[in-house]
Design a protein around this motif. Structure first.
Motif, mmCIF file in Angstrom:
data_model
loop_
_atom_site.group_PDB
_atom_site.id
_atom_site.type_symbol
_atom_site.label_atom_id
_atom_site.label_comp_id
_atom_site.label_asym_id
_atom_site.label_seq_id
_atom_site.Cartn_x
_atom_site.Cartn_y
_atom_site.Cartn_z
ATOM 1 N N VAL A 387 0.860 -1.170 0.000
ATOM 2 C CA VAL A 387 0.000 0.000 0.000
ATOM 3 C C VAL A 387 0.904 1.230 0.000
ATOM 4 O O VAL A 387 1.990 1.219 0.594
ATOM 5 C CB VAL A 387 -0.941 0.008 1.226
ATOM 6 N N TYR A 389 0.986 5.822 -0.335
ATOM 7 C CA TYR A 389 0.309 7.113 -0.359
ATOM 8 C C TYR A 389 1.314 8.150 -0.840
ATOM 9 O O TYR A 389 2.458 8.205 -0.367
ATOM 10 C CB TYR A 389 -0.197 7.492 1.035
ATOM 11 N N ARG A 391 1.535 12.365 -1.976
ATOM 12 C CA ARG A 391 0.918 13.684 -2.114
ATOM 13 C C ARG A 391 1.989 14.671 -2.536
ATOM 14 O O ARG A 391 2.951 14.924 -1.808
ATOM 15 C CB ARG A 391 0.286 14.149 -0.807
ATOM 16 N N GLU A 409 -2.643 13.657 -5.528
ATOM 17 C CA GLU A 409 -2.720 12.898 -4.297
ATOM 18 C C GLU A 409 -3.217 11.514 -4.667
ATOM 19 O O GLU A 409 -4.297 11.378 -5.256
ATOM 20 C CB GLU A 409 -3.664 13.562 -3.296
ATOM 21 N N TYR A 411 -3.634 7.234 -3.717
ATOM 22 C CA TYR A 411 -3.630 6.070 -2.842
ATOM 23 C C TYR A 411 -3.527 4.837 -3.736
ATOM 24 O O TYR A 411 -4.243 4.739 -4.749
ATOM 25 C CB TYR A 411 -4.912 5.984 -2.012
ATOM 26 N N GLU A 431 -6.635 8.610 -7.589
ATOM 27 C CA GLU A 431 -5.816 9.807 -7.659
ATOM 28 C C GLU A 431 -6.698 11.032 -7.882
ATOM 29 O O GLU A 431 -7.669 10.988 -8.645
ATOM 30 C CB GLU A 431 -4.803 9.664 -8.795
#
Length: 670
Positions: A387, A389, A391, A409, A411, A431
């Motif tokens: 996983v 993340y 940004r 941004e 995920y 996104e």
């Protein structure tokens, strides 16, 4: 007589002196490499005498400066790879009868610096490799050639590698060059010029590790601030010998350059970044131990855009990143986090555009859920999941990471599995843009799901053996893009579309045959009616046959149908390719032939084209290490176009060349 024992790592034999003036000889294996020799040391009566040894083949020879004293003497052979904890590989005792009663006789006079240097030089190693190909080509015939190259051309290229190791110093170098007498085709405008090069000098001491590099290289750190930044420049590094702390200072050009004119890559201060990096592993050097990396740069270069602003040709920027990496549970869980900050001015101090500050965050967690991969239906299943993340601010940009995508941004979830003869990958990304919430900017989203799977079957037998050992694969993606928020007064296009693609295929091989087939269907739907909806179908076949020795045949055919669903038009394309290579007379006469046919039909008149490239080469002198080879070749190419409905597009272009080649491989080791 000598007596003692020898470690298993290096099987050595000891030849004791019969008299006080005789030499001491330690016979080492004939196949021992020079690098191993540099890790060995010899002691005589607890005194290190390595510096005054001579090397006879692979034997260590100690000639006494004065006759050995009467009495018992001990010789030890040591492995000093770890200087703090040397390992004894051999120990021998010998006795000298008569002579002086002083045990220091053989070492009474130490050698001068010249003798020490000569002894050390005997334990150096090095290698040189140089390979070049030079061609002289003469165009014998031509038709309809536009922007034709010179009729006679001298061209070529070469690669050079050299390494030298002297004790704890290592010098490494590599370089290539290119030769092109046609200035219009020369990379730098010079007939002969330098391509890329790298010179590095490293020192590995007991406490410190030092290094310096000049030429094309990167700094070895991948981050949001610097990624894929391979440029010409200079760097120096220092760290402790164990590797707990590593620091580097660098200055690199921002443009990819070749040639010898700007040798260092740092001639232009407006195209240069400088900075440093620091990596610390404070607790352990084991894989997966905590590692902290910091990086900083400052400089100028060509503008590369800044998210939503217009790209300008000059920019100034600086930035830094802090990265933390750590593994847990026997490296089954790998965590990585990065924070980056950029300060970017798209037109520099002289321009009117403002300087923009922006931040970026990247976090990822990769894991293997099973300590021991499970067994399913008799096959091991190796599974990994992850996983992440990310940004990146609207104005985040770096002169040392041109490929970074700002203003997003995202995920992501991803996973892979290898199970028996199958392998699969799956990834989902959500996104959005306008991460800083600018009022005048529309906010869009993107859902993207992609997958792939492959399965290798068991070989077919009996009547079905002609199917060989097949494998099948399936891959595809779905991308859904839409609008989350439209600002008041926004006049730009809307966003609401769906893209889909699916590919199914298979390959097999049996004996000296292999073939494959695949079909891809893809579609694009624009629900805002800004652009046309489309549907594309493509089918491909390929086949290859070889006699594993002197002949190879490859063929491929592709069919493609492209439909514009709004305009109700269709275009059909067919591409056929054939490649043949043959050693007509082994190591003497070689043939290479490529043919490509493009056929177009449907809406509009697209010309059909035939393209042929071929060459036959006669090698009358084979290239061998340190002996050049020579060959003559006759080659050429032809392109023929047929406009079908419009005969104005009909044209045939060809050219024929006579080529003289010189291949020069050179190698030297010591």
């Amino acid at each position: 007589m000598g007596q003692g024992s020898v470690g298993a790592a290096v099987q050595a034999e000891f030849v004791a002196p019969s008299a006080g003036s005789d030499v001491v000889r330690i016979k080492l294996p004939e196949d021992i490499d020079i690098l191993t020799l540099t890790t060995l040391a010899v002691e005589l009566d607890a005194i290190d005498v390595t510096a005054i040894l001579s090397l006879d083949g692979t034997d260590f020879v100690l000639k006494p400066l004065k006759p050995f004293a009467a009495g018992i003497h001990q010789v030890r052979l040591l492995d000093i790879t770890n200087a703090e904890n040397p390992v004894e590989l051999g120990s021998w005792i010998f006795e000298i009868h008569g002579g002086s009663s002083s045990n220091a006789g053989a070492l009474a006079d130490l050698p001068d610096e010249t003798e020490l240097s000569r002894a050390e030089a005997m334990l150096t190693s090095g290698s040189i490799r140089f390979d070049s190909l030079t061609e002289t080509s003469l165009r014998l015939a031509e038709r309809n050639i536009t922007n034709a190259p010179d009729k006679g051309i001298l061209s070529g290229a070469g690669d050079f590698n050299a390494n030298l190791e002297v004790g704890k110093l290592q010098l490494q170098s590599r370089a290539n060059y290119f030769l092109q007498t046609d200035n219009d085709k020369s990379l730098t405008g010079n007939a002969l010029d330098l391509g890329e090069y790298e010179l590095s000098l490293n020192y590995s001491g007991e406490d410190l590790a030092l290094g310096a590099t000049l030429g094309h290289h990167d700094i070895g750190v991948q981050s949001l601030t610097m990624s894929g930044f391979y440029r010409r420049g200079a760097s120096v590094q220092i760290g402790d010998a164990a590797g707990h702390v590593r620091a580097k200072a660098f200055s690199l050009g921002t443009e990819s350059i070749a040639g010898g004119e700007n040798f260092s890559g740092l001639n232009n201060g407006d195209e240069r970044i400088s900075g440093g990096s620091l990596t610390v592993q404070p607790f352990s050097l084991e894989p997966g131990a905590l590692k902290i990396t910091g990086i900083f740069y400052d400089g100028k270069g060509a503008g590369i855009g800044d998210g939503i602003m217009v790209t300008e040709p000059v920019a100034e920027g600086r930035g830094w990143s802090a990265i933390v990496e750590k593994s847990f549970a026997d490296q089954r869980i790998v965590a990585r986090g990065e924070y980056a900050h950029s300060i970017y001015d798209q037109d520099g101090d002289a321009g009117s555009a403002p300087t923009k500050d922006s931040d970026a965050i990247s976090i990822s967690l990769d894991l293997r859920p099973f300590a021991s991969p499970p067994i399913w239906l008799g096959d091991t299943a190796d599974i990994s999941l992850g996983v992440s993340y990310n940004r990146l601010g609207t104005y985040f940009q770096s002169l040392a990471n041109a490929g970074v995508a700002a203003d997003r941004e995202a995920y992501a979830l991803y996973g892979s599995m290898n199970w028996g003869k199958s392998s699969s990958n799956l990834q989902y990304i959500y996104e959005t843009n306008n991460v800083d919430g600018l009022e005048a900017v529309a906010t869009d989203y993107l859902h993207n799901l992609s997958f792939s799977t492959n399965y290798a079957m068991e070989p077919f037998e009996g009547a079905m053996s002609w199917l060989g050992t097949p494998s099948v694969y399936l891959s595809g993606f779905v991308a859904d893009a839409g609008r989350l928020d439209t600002p008041s007064g926004y006049l730009g296009p809307g966003t609401n579309n769906l893209t889909k693609s699916l590919t199914l295929g298979g390959n097999t091989s049996v004996g000296n045959w292999s073939w494959g087939v695949s079909h891809t269907i893809s579609s694009y739907e624009d629900f805002t009616n800004t652009s046309s909806d489309t549907l594309n179908n493509g089918t491909a076949f390929n086949v290859n046959w070889t006699d594993f020795d002197r002949f190879n045949f490859g063929g491929a055919i592709q069919f493609n149908v492209f439909e514009d669903l709004d305009e109700n038009t269709s275009n059909f394309g067919t591409n056929i390719g054939v490649d043949v290579s043959a050693a007509i007379i082994r190591d003497i006469l070689d043939l290479n032939l490529d043919y490509n046919l493009n056929l177009s039909a449907g809406s509009g008149d697209q010309p059909d084209t035939h393209l042929v490239n071929g060459e036959i080469e006669w090698t009358f002198l084979q290239a061998e290490p340190n002996n050049p080879g020579m060959a003559l070749a006759l080659g050429g190419s032809m392109e023929s176009s047929n406009g079908n409905a419009d005969s104005a597009d009909d044209e045939t272009i060809y050219q024929v060349f006579l080529v003289f080649r010189v291949k020069a491989p050179f190698a030297y080791d010591y």
